[in-house]
Scaffold this active site. Sequence first.
Site, PDB file in Angstrom:
ATOM      1  N   HIS A 147       0.798  -1.231   0.000  1.00 52.43           N
ATOM      2  CA  HIS A 147       0.000   0.000   0.000  1.00 52.43           C
ATOM      3  C   HIS A 147       0.836   1.288   0.000  1.00 52.43           C
ATOM      4  CE1 HIS A 147      -3.383  -2.566   0.278  1.00 52.43           C
ATOM      5  NE2 HIS A 147      -3.490  -2.672   1.585  1.00 52.43           N
ATOM      6  N   HIS A 218      -9.642   1.809   0.817  1.00 48.71           N
ATOM      7  CA  HIS A 218      -9.531   0.668   1.736  1.00 48.71           C
ATOM      8  C   HIS A 218     -10.555   0.751   2.875  1.00 48.71           C
ATOM      9  CE1 HIS A 218      -7.797  -2.619   3.896  1.00 48.71           C
ATOM     10  NE2 HIS A 218      -6.707  -2.672   3.155  1.00 48.71           N
ATOM     11  N   GLU A 354     -11.391  -3.964  -2.268  1.00 48.83           N
ATOM     12  CA  GLU A 354     -10.541  -2.923  -2.853  1.00 48.83           C
ATOM     13  C   GLU A 354     -10.423  -3.151  -4.356  1.00 48.83           C
ATOM     14  OE1 GLU A 354      -6.884  -3.479  -0.343  1.00 48.83           O
ATOM     15  OE2 GLU A 354      -8.371  -4.651   0.708  1.00 48.83           O
TER      16      GLU A 354
HETATM   17  C1  BGC Z   1      -4.022  -6.587   2.342  1.00 51.03           C
HETATM   18  C2  BGC Z   1      -3.961  -7.343   3.647  1.00 51.03           C
HETATM   19  C3  BGC Z   1      -3.703  -6.343   4.727  1.00 51.03           C
HETATM   20  C4  BGC Z   1      -4.833  -5.330   4.714  1.00 51.03           C
HETATM   21  C5  BGC Z   1      -4.673  -4.263   5.758  1.00 51.03           C
HETATM   22  C6  BGC Z   1      -5.180  -5.651   2.416  1.00 51.03           C
HETATM   23  O1  BGC Z   1      -5.320  -4.954   1.222  1.00 51.03           O
HETATM   24  O2  BGC Z   1      -4.090  -7.453   1.229  1.00 51.03           O
HETATM   25  O3  BGC Z   1      -2.964  -8.344   3.631  1.00 51.03           O
HETATM   26  O4  BGC Z   1      -3.611  -6.961   5.978  1.00 51.03           O
HETATM   27  O5  BGC Z   1      -4.919  -4.737   3.453  1.00 51.03           O
HETATM   28  O6  BGC Z   1      -3.430  -3.750   5.760  1.00 51.03           O
END
Ligand code: BGC
Length: 390
Positions: A147, A218, A354
């Site tokens: 991210h 998210h 997402e």
């Molecule tokens: C990821 C997860 C992660 C979550 C929060 C998701 O997009 O794929 O592995 O724990 O985001 O960070």
Amino acid sequence: MYKSIKSAAVLSVAILSLGACNQTSKSNQQKMTDSTSLQAKIPDSSGFTQTIDGKQTHLFTLKNKNGVEAAITNFGGRLVSLLVPDKNGKMVDVVEGLSSIDGYKKAGSSYFGALIGRYGNRIAKGKFTLEGKEYTLFKNNGPNTLHGGKVGYDEVVWDAKQIDSTTLQLTYLSKDMEEGFPGNLNIKVVYHLGDDNGLNISYEATTDKTTVVNLTNHAYYNLNGAGSGTILNHSVQILADNYTPVDSTLIPTGKIEPVKGTPFDYTKPATIGSRIGDANEQLKNGKGYDHNFVFNKHTDTTAVVKVVGDKSGIEMDIYTEEPGIQFYSGNFMAGANTMKYGNKDDHRTAFAMETQHFPDSPNQPNFPSTELKPGKVYKTSTEYKFSVVK
Ligand code: BGC
């Protein structure tokens, strides 16, 4: 329509107050998991008023003609609350979140409600090569970058402009080599709440050097209401015949495999809990669902995802121009944070959907490209639309 919602709301307030009297002997824990005891409301804006890096943060509210409300802060461009009517016309806050910027900072690695970038999801070993040049990123997720790296777009202050009562525009200049990504990236994200009870998020970006971009939101949803407990009885449908399996660090193997005959087959509606506990190597790698689903050929007028809250009857339909979606079933939620309604962010009490290009695309030649060149415009939009099933 507005009138009937309003009178239903008045009625439910009355029922709620009665409920409150009966509940005096109940423990706090019971109160919190009983969705009818939660009065949906947007947090006080005072927790969102700060100056960070010389920039002012606020909580902005959008409201449509049906009384649906969305609250967004320009700290990380986060969707803080989304109040929609349930099958009885009572307003329910379907977004899990916190009541202050300090809360969001503490819960940083969960990315609650945030805009994600420059690259949504993982880039293997924090490295990729573009036009013959290797770029190195900060590894913030075991051996990988997740991210956007150390300080992603979820932790920066966006410039905000409330266009009207249903539209908020956020802009951000992500500088050349910020978090190791090349190119000055000028980004515009617009949140718009339609009178059809759809929250549309549209993204636009331009660069002055070839770069990679994968933006998403998210938000964590619980369609029975934030703080109302498990999401395992929510029903999910994803129009995806294929998904991208991952290794034990959640990096795609590069294969695009059929969901048929696996716990990843959500082509017909099924509850999240029906197969999440199956003995399956991929579920083991993800500690549940934490995978990219590859949408079947679709347009932005096809609802590619439908999720229904078992208690509320609230249905969320997702429309998107993106080729995939990360369905994350809240597997890493561990009750470490106290959320808006006083509840903890317990294991699998919310899920994220997402919309995105596939994880690790910069290192996966057979995935759709995430490159953006100067002179081109990155443009994509996703809508989360709410209705009820009776
Ligand atoms: C990821 C997860 C992660 C979550 C929060 C998701 O997009 O794929 O592995 O724990 O985001 O960070």
